[in-house]
Scaffold this active site. Structure first.
Site, PDB file in Angstrom:
ATOM      1  N   ARG A   1     -45.263  10.224 -48.241  1.00  0.00           N
ATOM      2  CA  ARG A   1     -46.058   9.861 -46.994  1.00  0.00           C
ATOM      3  C   ARG A   1     -47.401   9.143 -47.901  1.00  0.00           C
ATOM      4  NH1 ARG A   1     -43.322  13.977 -45.336  1.00  0.00           N
ATOM      5  NH2 ARG A   1     -42.599  13.860 -43.274  1.00  0.00           N
TER       6      ARG A   1
ATOM      7  N   HIS B   1     -41.732   6.957 -46.818  1.00  0.00           N
ATOM      8  CA  HIS B   1     -40.688   6.312 -47.810  1.00  0.00           C
ATOM      9  C   HIS B   1     -40.269   4.672 -47.498  1.00  0.00           C
ATOM     10  CE1 HIS B   1     -39.384  10.433 -48.342  1.00  0.00           C
ATOM     11  NE2 HIS B   1     -38.364  10.528 -47.406  1.00  0.00           N
TER      12      HIS B   1
ATOM     13  N   HIS C   1     -32.888  10.157 -52.654  1.00  0.00           N
ATOM     14  CA  HIS C   1     -32.902  11.198 -51.650  1.00  0.00           C
ATOM     15  C   HIS C   1     -31.674  11.584 -51.131  1.00  0.00           C
ATOM     16  CE1 HIS C   1     -34.325  12.585 -47.482  1.00  0.00           C
ATOM     17  NE2 HIS C   1     -35.669  12.219 -47.919  1.00  0.00           N
TER      18      HIS C   1
ATOM     19  N   ASP D   1     -40.489  21.651 -47.272  1.00  0.00           N
ATOM     20  CA  ASP D   1     -40.448  20.263 -47.170  1.00  0.00           C
ATOM     21  C   ASP D   1     -41.823  19.936 -47.977  1.00  0.00           C
ATOM     22  OD1 ASP D   1     -40.310  17.595 -46.976  1.00  0.00           O
ATOM     23  OD2 ASP D   1     -40.722  17.599 -44.627  1.00  0.00           O
TER      24      ASP D   1
ATOM     25  N   GLU E   1     -36.088  15.581 -54.575  1.00  0.00           N
ATOM     26  CA  GLU E   1     -36.490  14.168 -54.675  1.00  0.00           C
ATOM     27  C   GLU E   1     -37.585  14.339 -56.073  1.00  0.00           C
ATOM     28  OE1 GLU E   1     -37.968  13.070 -50.931  1.00  0.00           O
ATOM     29  OE2 GLU E   1     -36.683  14.528 -50.337  1.00  0.00           O
TER      30      GLU E   1
HETATM   31  C1  BGC Z   1     -39.572  14.195 -46.211  1.00  0.00           C
HETATM   32  C2  BGC Z   1     -39.126  14.557 -44.851  1.00  0.00           C
HETATM   33  C3  BGC Z   1     -38.455  13.944 -43.755  1.00  0.00           C
HETATM   34  C4  BGC Z   1     -37.103  13.498 -45.014  1.00  0.00           C
HETATM   35  C5  BGC Z   1     -36.042  12.687 -44.261  1.00  0.00           C
HETATM   36  C6  BGC Z   1     -38.352  13.996 -46.919  1.00  0.00           C
HETATM   37  O1  BGC Z   1     -38.574  13.389 -48.026  1.00  0.00           O
HETATM   38  O2  BGC Z   1     -40.088  14.843 -46.815  1.00  0.00           O
HETATM   39  O3  BGC Z   1     -40.097  15.252 -44.249  1.00  0.00           O
HETATM   40  O4  BGC Z   1     -38.101  14.437 -42.788  1.00  0.00           O
HETATM   41  O5  BGC Z   1     -37.616  12.927 -46.144  1.00  0.00           O
HETATM   42  O6  BGC Z   1     -37.065  11.518 -43.761  1.00  0.00           O
END
Ligand code: BGC
Length: 401
Positions: A126, A151, A225, A301, A366
């Protein structure tokens, strides 16, 4: 600045000549050197490519199939430079696909927010308020996650068809993918050329090497991811799988999952994975952070501050499945890892081979810089100077071999 196709192609070439070509030259020497002791050591390493599907606007998407002598195979598709599947034997030799994915392009487009298996750019995780300042200038990004940009923003690198070609050195097989991201794409400064190389060897190492160069100062945070379920994608949830994260601290978040800027010790919290612990053991604890990640039932998360500190030789994280004996270890040059327990999966995604992916049906590791680094001066920097080479390597090592 907008640029036409020819200018773009020339720029890509120039960028490649200026930055990436140098990089590729260094590595291709290493590749050439390593290819001398091939076949005897690596009889079953192979890479093939085939048609996967087409995008709705008619672009061909290819699939690269990497295999090794241990019965492991990895499929990479050029749509989003994604890991589409990872076939891995268990302790008894039974093979299962342990990466969540889809058989067609459409589910990846219709469910863009899942980012299954994708390469994330330009900025993984983010950026608060969809805004950051660089060299005194404010950059506005499209918001695609409440008030924030996630992302790289909408329709980012995970939604592009990458150019690709095979790699085969005898000691490893793989695919190299390239993409050009024009200046101003989703608000980010600088024309950027990026190369991602996936390779598989007979030690069951899936190595991802990222490199990039920009013609203006910019920010960058690339990651992969892939969601893993070591029991097999679609085979229930991952709560009984056992995680170890080599991190004494994590970056706690506010209500919109933006780091507060503090590095909080994990000791005494459900974020403590310094000793191997089942993922589900504390996931439903009454803990504000867990509830911020998943308000109803709780979830992980968060970004952990890795003790491995960018040392590729040191273990960063490990997850194992006691039942199947499958295990994944992660090694990375990055300072952090986002461990995410697929808190928003709900069984509706049309998965590979007709599989449905349950709530908590996968986890991600990640490897990355900390979220919102462009707005957090105390975090390691994600700035990339014009002409400077960005480089990132992450290895996922799978067991049993
Ligand atoms: C984020 C999550 C998100 C997910 C899928 C992750 O990398 O931290 O908050 O929901 O990606 O978009």
């Amino acid at each position: 600045m907008t640029i036409d196709y020819h200018h773009r192609t020339a720029l890509y070439r120039n960028a490649a000549v200026a930055g990436l070509a140098g990089l590729l030259l260094c590595t291709s020497n290493a590749w050439a050197a390593s290819s001398s002791n091939q076949d005897a050591a690596a009889p079953h390493l192979a890479v093939t490519s085939s048609d996967f599907d087409k995008t709705p606007d008619g672009q061909q998407v290819e699939k690269y199939h990497l295999t090794n002598r241990n019965g492991m195979s990895v499929d990479i598709i050029t749509f989003g430079a994604r890991v589409q599947s990872i076939d891995l034997p268990d302790k008894n030799g039974n093979v299962a696909d342990i990466a969540l994915g889809a058989d067609k392009v459409k589910p990846y487009i219709d469910n863009e927010g899942t980012y299954f298996g994708a390469i994330i750019g330009r900025y993984g995780n983010r950026i608060a308020g969809g805004q950051f300042k660089l060299d005194g200038k404010t950059y506005d990004l499209p918001k695609n996650n409440g008030p924030n940009t996630l992302h790289g923003g909408p329709k980012s690198w995970d939604q592009k068809v990458w150019a690709a070609h095979q790699l085969d050195t005898g000691n490893a097989v793989g695919v190299e993918l390239t993409h050009f991201s024009p200046d101003g794409q989703n608000g980010f400064p600088g024309n950027m050329a990026v190369t991602v190389r996936y390779t598989l060897d007979n030690d069951n190492d899936l190595r991802i090497h990222y490199s990039a160069v920009s013609d203006q100062d910019t920010v960058i945070n690339l990651t992969n991811h892939t969601y893993f379920n070591l029991a097999g994608a679609g085979n229930g949830n991952i709560l009984n799988q056992v995680a170890m994260i080599n991190a004494d601290k994590f970056t706690p978040v506010d209500k919109t999952l933006i780091p507060t800027g503090k590095l909080q010790p994990v000791a005494g919290t459900p974020m403590d994975f310094t000793t191997p612990t089942p993922i589900g053991k504390r996931i439903k604890d009454d803990n504000t952070q867990l509830k911020r990640a998943e308000p109803k039932q709780g979830g992980y998360d968060f970004n952990w501050v890795l003790n491995s500190k960018g040392d590729l030789a040191k273990l960063a994280a490990r997850v194992s499945d006691p039942k199947s004996g499958r295990m994944v270890e992660m090694y990375t040059t990055e300072p952090g890892v986002q461990f995410y327990t697929s808190n928003f999966l709900d069984g509706t995604f049309p998965g590979t081979d007709g599989n449905k992916y349950a709530h908590w049906g996968g986890f991600t590791l990640e490897a990355q810089h900390y979220p919102d680094s462009p707005n957090q001066p105390s975090f390691p920097t994600t700035e990339l100077k014009a002409g400077q080479k960005y480089s990132q390597t992450t290895i996922y090592k799978f067991l049993p071999e």
